[in-house]
Design a protein around this motif. Structure first.
Motif, PDB file in Angstrom:
ATOM      1  N   ALA A   1      56.369  19.159  57.396  1.00 54.09           N
ATOM      2  CA  ALA A   1      56.990  18.405  56.313  1.00 54.09           C
ATOM      3  C   ALA A   1      56.560  19.509  55.021  1.00 54.09           C
ATOM      4  O   ALA A   1      57.490  19.758  54.094  1.00 54.09           O
ATOM      5  CB  ALA A   1      56.875  17.081  55.821  1.00 54.09           C
TER       6      ALA A   1
ATOM      7  N   PHE B   1      57.904  22.899  55.442  1.00 53.20           N
ATOM      8  CA  PHE B   1      59.306  22.865  55.036  1.00 53.20           C
ATOM      9  C   PHE B   1      59.781  22.638  53.724  1.00 53.20           C
ATOM     10  O   PHE B   1      60.554  23.548  53.265  1.00 53.20           O
ATOM     11  CB  PHE B   1      59.895  21.549  55.924  1.00 53.20           C
ATOM     12  CG  PHE B   1      61.321  21.253  55.836  1.00 53.20           C
ATOM     13  CD1 PHE B   1      62.071  21.512  57.117  1.00 53.20           C
ATOM     14  CD2 PHE B   1      61.994  20.691  55.014  1.00 53.20           C
ATOM     15  CE1 PHE B   1      63.352  21.359  57.137  1.00 53.20           C
ATOM     16  CE2 PHE B   1      63.271  20.421  54.763  1.00 53.20           C
ATOM     17  CZ  PHE B   1      64.157  20.831  56.053  1.00 53.20           C
ATOM     18  N   PHE B   2      59.166  21.906  52.951  1.00 53.75           N
ATOM     19  CA  PHE B   2      59.521  21.757  51.425  1.00 53.75           C
ATOM     20  C   PHE B   2      59.124  22.772  50.715  1.00 53.75           C
ATOM     21  O   PHE B   2      59.602  23.013  49.701  1.00 53.75           O
ATOM     22  CB  PHE B   2      59.218  20.230  51.069  1.00 53.75           C
ATOM     23  CG  PHE B   2      60.154  19.234  51.885  1.00 53.75           C
ATOM     24  CD1 PHE B   2      61.536  19.194  51.167  1.00 53.75           C
ATOM     25  CD2 PHE B   2      59.453  18.218  52.489  1.00 53.75           C
ATOM     26  CE1 PHE B   2      62.156  18.079  51.906  1.00 53.75           C
ATOM     27  CE2 PHE B   2      60.157  17.135  53.001  1.00 53.75           C
ATOM     28  CZ  PHE B   2      61.490  17.386  52.851  1.00 53.75           C
ATOM     29  N   THR B   3      58.013  23.404  51.078  1.00 51.67           N
ATOM     30  CA  THR B   3      57.450  24.457  50.194  1.00 51.67           C
ATOM     31  C   THR B   3      58.421  25.650  50.535  1.00 51.67           C
ATOM     32  O   THR B   3      58.863  26.197  49.296  1.00 51.67           O
ATOM     33  CB  THR B   3      56.041  24.835  50.699  1.00 51.67           C
ATOM     34  OG1 THR B   3      55.226  23.904  50.792  1.00 51.67           O
ATOM     35  CG2 THR B   3      55.501  26.183  49.857  1.00 51.67           C
ATOM     36  N   GLU B   4      58.744  25.918  51.769  1.00 50.48           N
ATOM     37  CA  GLU B   4      59.818  27.113  51.873  1.00 50.48           C
ATOM     38  C   GLU B   4      61.073  26.721  51.435  1.00 50.48           C
ATOM     39  O   GLU B   4      61.823  27.677  50.745  1.00 50.48           O
ATOM     40  CB  GLU B   4      59.714  27.299  53.209  1.00 50.48           C
ATOM     41  CG  GLU B   4      60.762  28.453  53.846  1.00 50.48           C
ATOM     42  CD  GLU B   4      60.246  29.827  53.262  1.00 50.48           C
ATOM     43  OE1 GLU B   4      59.051  30.123  52.711  1.00 50.48           O
ATOM     44  OE2 GLU B   4      60.913  30.790  54.043  1.00 50.48           O
ATOM     45  N   MET B   5      61.534  25.304  51.542  1.00 50.22           N
ATOM     46  CA  MET B   5      62.762  25.134  51.005  1.00 50.22           C
ATOM     47  C   MET B   5      62.873  25.214  49.364  1.00 50.22           C
ATOM     48  O   MET B   5      63.735  25.963  48.884  1.00 50.22           O
ATOM     49  CB  MET B   5      62.912  23.541  51.146  1.00 50.22           C
ATOM     50  CG  MET B   5      64.406  23.153  50.800  1.00 50.22           C
ATOM     51  SD  MET B   5      64.587  21.287  50.564  1.00 50.22           S
ATOM     52  CE  MET B   5      64.059  20.853  48.969  1.00 50.22           C
ATOM     53  N   TRP B   6      61.899  25.037  48.673  1.00 53.17           N
ATOM     54  CA  TRP B   6      62.048  25.132  47.335  1.00 53.17           C
ATOM     55  C   TRP B   6      61.673  26.743  46.866  1.00 53.17           C
ATOM     56  O   TRP B   6      62.251  27.217  45.891  1.00 53.17           O
ATOM     57  CB  TRP B   6      60.978  24.378  46.465  1.00 53.17           C
ATOM     58  CG  TRP B   6      61.218  23.116  46.247  1.00 53.17           C
ATOM     59  CD1 TRP B   6      60.318  21.873  46.893  1.00 53.17           C
ATOM     60  CD2 TRP B   6      62.075  22.449  45.739  1.00 53.17           C
ATOM     61  NE1 TRP B   6      61.092  20.571  46.540  1.00 53.17           N
ATOM     62  CE2 TRP B   6      62.090  21.057  45.773  1.00 53.17           C
ATOM     63  CE3 TRP B   6      63.499  22.914  44.899  1.00 53.17           C
ATOM     64  CZ2 TRP B   6      63.248  20.098  45.101  1.00 53.17           C
ATOM     65  CZ3 TRP B   6      64.081  22.069  44.207  1.00 53.17           C
ATOM     66  CH2 TRP B   6      64.067  20.613  44.567  1.00 53.17           C
TER      67      TRP B   6
ATOM     68  N   PHE C   1      61.921  24.356  60.755  1.00 51.46           N
ATOM     69  CA  PHE C   1      61.573  25.163  59.397  1.00 51.46           C
ATOM     70  C   PHE C   1      62.687  25.851  58.946  1.00 51.46           C
ATOM     71  O   PHE C   1      62.969  26.128  57.759  1.00 51.46           O
ATOM     72  CB  PHE C   1      60.164  26.190  59.940  1.00 51.46           C
ATOM     73  CG  PHE C   1      59.761  26.904  58.787  1.00 51.46           C
ATOM     74  CD1 PHE C   1      58.976  26.379  57.614  1.00 51.46           C
ATOM     75  CD2 PHE C   1      59.789  28.247  58.786  1.00 51.46           C
ATOM     76  CE1 PHE C   1      58.682  27.115  56.868  1.00 51.46           C
ATOM     77  CE2 PHE C   1      59.445  28.844  57.835  1.00 51.46           C
ATOM     78  CZ  PHE C   1      58.634  28.538  57.005  1.00 51.46           C
TER      79      PHE C   1
ATOM     80  N   GLY D   1      64.660  24.361  56.693  1.00 42.91           N
ATOM     81  CA  GLY D   1      64.126  24.067  55.431  1.00 42.91           C
ATOM     82  C   GLY D   1      64.608  25.420  54.492  1.00 42.91           C
ATOM     83  O   GLY D   1      65.105  25.293  53.319  1.00 42.91           O
TER      84      GLY D   1
ATOM     85  N   LEU E   1      68.362  24.932  53.674  1.00 40.13           N
ATOM     86  CA  LEU E   1      68.677  23.849  52.851  1.00 40.13           C
ATOM     87  C   LEU E   1      68.224  24.429  51.364  1.00 40.13           C
ATOM     88  O   LEU E   1      69.071  24.296  50.257  1.00 40.13           O
ATOM     89  CB  LEU E   1      67.563  22.690  53.153  1.00 40.13           C
ATOM     90  CG  LEU E   1      68.004  21.419  52.646  1.00 40.13           C
ATOM     91  CD1 LEU E   1      69.517  21.182  53.084  1.00 40.13           C
ATOM     92  CD2 LEU E   1      67.044  20.070  53.194  1.00 40.13           C
ATOM     93  N   GLY E   2      67.210  25.056  51.241  1.00 41.96           N
ATOM     94  CA  GLY E   2      67.065  25.753  49.957  1.00 41.96           C
ATOM     95  C   GLY E   2      68.248  26.599  49.502  1.00 41.96           C
ATOM     96  O   GLY E   2      68.519  26.955  48.507  1.00 41.96           O
TER      97      GLY E   2
ATOM     98  N   GLY F   1      57.990  22.488  44.516  1.00 43.74           N
ATOM     99  CA  GLY F   1      57.535  23.087  45.611  1.00 43.74           C
ATOM    100  C   GLY F   1      56.042  23.185  45.838  1.00 43.74           C
ATOM    101  O   GLY F   1      55.165  22.823  46.637  1.00 43.74           O
TER     102      GLY F   1
END
Ligand code: GLN
Length: 499
Positions: free
Chosen positions: A22, A25-30, A158, A161, A164-165, A196
């Protein structure tokens, strides 16, 4: 006593995956939010008129597309030194964190309305992404030391993610940037990256020891290596700055397009030299030589694929702005919103494709790597045929419906889903002993080269009608797809047992 970090890693609390995923996922998403959000504005801002309430830079399309190509190309090219820094000096975590801040500062620099801060911003984002992007993926791999199907499943989540970004970034940044002020759009990209980073730092505890420095050597040795690396980098950066100065003052008489063309040729020559060296002097067995031949083939096809696909942010974005009628309910949808469609389609169709490949494998009908590459290229070509057809009917006075672009992106996404996942994984399987990361690097170089050509091709819009340009691209890519089909039995033979 059991090791607490491995317990944390194995604690599956995020879509059936380790909690650490997670965080990544959110690091790459942002990060992708900021990358694609800014990219949705980039060419529109550069070619936007200076005589407006929301002034652009007023560049011609050829210059803007060359800058776009160089920028997006170097973003991927710098993942080579970025991966090296993580492996040899810092560990992935530090590379991601430092890289992320450099990216954020780059976006904020672009939020300042001046030419210098614009170019400084692009350079910072290139450097930061080189440090961040390849290393987030390595930490994902690190979370699944056992590899295999579990790691593949982790990467599928992943990839969601990423998209999503890629979906949200253009929506928000274009709304602000095109609708109000370009520089607000660039700031929004920067704020996304900062969110992120906060999230990444807070999530360290879920990563166990994934992404920590594991290189060999004493602290002093590593410091010495670090000094050596940064001295060389500084000298190189100095030379580039002198060259840029000479070009900008006209002492060296080169256009940006010519520079991009030279860089493309240099990359091609270097890669060809590297392959020939490995083939003749790399001490490879005859099976490894066959596999290397397949990697070279994959490299060429991937570069062709990305050179069409990555025109999304350049020629397709210009098409959206100039030749589509985007008024709905009395409001004009920002052109950049259409940049989100590819990511949206990936989110919808990736699970379907994943299931389809598994099902085909279960009945022993899984297409070979060569066929999947061909399908990828043919999907891309189909998209460009549709767009050429739409463009033939569009004029500035009578723009066409955005549905043409939606259908185009649908075909491009189908192509991406056939080619992109299989490309990366077959390269890892085909790599000669001890040359895994070099071969992953080759994959990034193919992407970089594709992005560079995408810029150069889009630059032709200055003199060529969009419908002719898109038709030419469609024909070239379709021919590559057909050649790939014809070649696929040979590729299969060369690959031997590798599936
Ligand atoms: N859309 C994917 C990403 O941003 C792949 C892009 C590419 O490899 N050209 O990571």
């Amino acid at each position: 006593m059991s090791n607490p970090s491995s317990e944390l890693i194995s604690d599956k609390t995020f879509m059936g995956q380790p909690r650490g995923l997670a965080t990544l996922f959110f690091t790459e998403m942002w990060e992708r939010f900021s990358y694609y959000g800014m990219r949705a504005l980039l060419i529109l801002f550069m070619t936007g008129t200076t005589m407006s309430e929301n002034p652009g830079l007023g560049f011609d399309v050829t210059t803007a597309a060359a800058i776009y190509g160089l920028y997006t190309s170097f973003v991927y090219l710098l993942s080579l030194p970025g991966g090296w820094v993580a492996d040899n000096l810092w560990g992935q975590r530090k590379a991601i964190y430092v890289g992320g801040w450099i990216i954020a500062i780059g976006h904020f620099s672009m939020a300042i309305p001046s030419d210098y801060s614009f170019f400084a911003g692009l350079i910072l984002i290139v450097i930061g992404t080189g440090l961040l992007k390849p290393n987030v993926s390595s930490v994902v791999a690190d979370l699944y030391p056992q590899g295999g199907a579990e790691r593949d499943a982790g990467f599928s989540v992943f990839y969601m993610g990423i998209n999503l970004g890629g979906f949200l970034g253009p929506l928000i940044c274009s709304y602000l940037g095109e609708g109000y002020n370009w520089h607000w759009g660039f700031s929004a990209a920067g704020f996304g990256m900062v969110l992120g980073l906060i999230q990444f730092k807070r999530g360290y505890k879920y990563l166990g020891d994934a992404g920590t420095f594991k290189g060999a050597g004493s602290v002093e040795e590593i410091r010495a290596k670090e000094r050596g690396f940064f001295t060389k980098t500084a000298v190189f950066a100095g030379l580039v700055a002198v060259f840029a100065y000479l070009v900008s003052t006209g002492v060296v008489d080169l256009t940006l397009t010519e520079i991009a063309e030279y860089i493309g040729s240099i990359i091609l020559v270097l890669i060809a030299g590297f392959f020939l060296y490995l083939f003749f002097r790399g001490g490879l067995s005859s099976d490894e030589k066959k596999n290397l031949g397949v990697i070279a083939w994959i490299f060429i096809l991937a570069a062709i694929f990305w050179s069409g696909f990555e025109q999304a942010g350049s020629s397709l974005n210009l098409f959206a702005r100039d030749l589509t009628d985007r008024v709905a309910f009395g409001w004009e949808i920002p052109a950049g919103w259409l940049q989100s469609i590819n990511s949206l389609f990936i989110i919808i169709f990736a699970p379907l494709f994943g299931t389809m490949w598994l099902w085909l494998a279960s009945i022993n009908k899984n297409p070979s790597t060569g066929v999947k590459f061909a399908l990828g290229l043919l999907g891309l070509a189909a998209g460009f045929f549709v767009l050429a057809w739409g463009a033939a009917q569009a004029t500035v006075e009578n723009p066409v419906t955005p549905a043409w672009l939606v259908v185009t992106y649908f075909f491009h996404t189908v192509g991406e889903l056939c080619l992109s996942p299989v490309g990366m994984s077959s390269i890892t399987k085909l790599a000669p002993r001890g040359r895994m990361s070099q071969m992953m690097g080759i994959w990034f170089v193919a992407t970089a080269l594709g992005n560079l050509f995408a810029g150069l091709v889009a630059g032709r819009l200055e003199s060529l009608a969009p419908s002719s340009l898109f038709m030419n691209v469609a024909i070239i890519v379709a021919v590559a797809g057909l050649v790939s089909i014809v070649a696929s039995p040979f590729v299969k033979k060369l690959m031997g047992d590798i599936k």
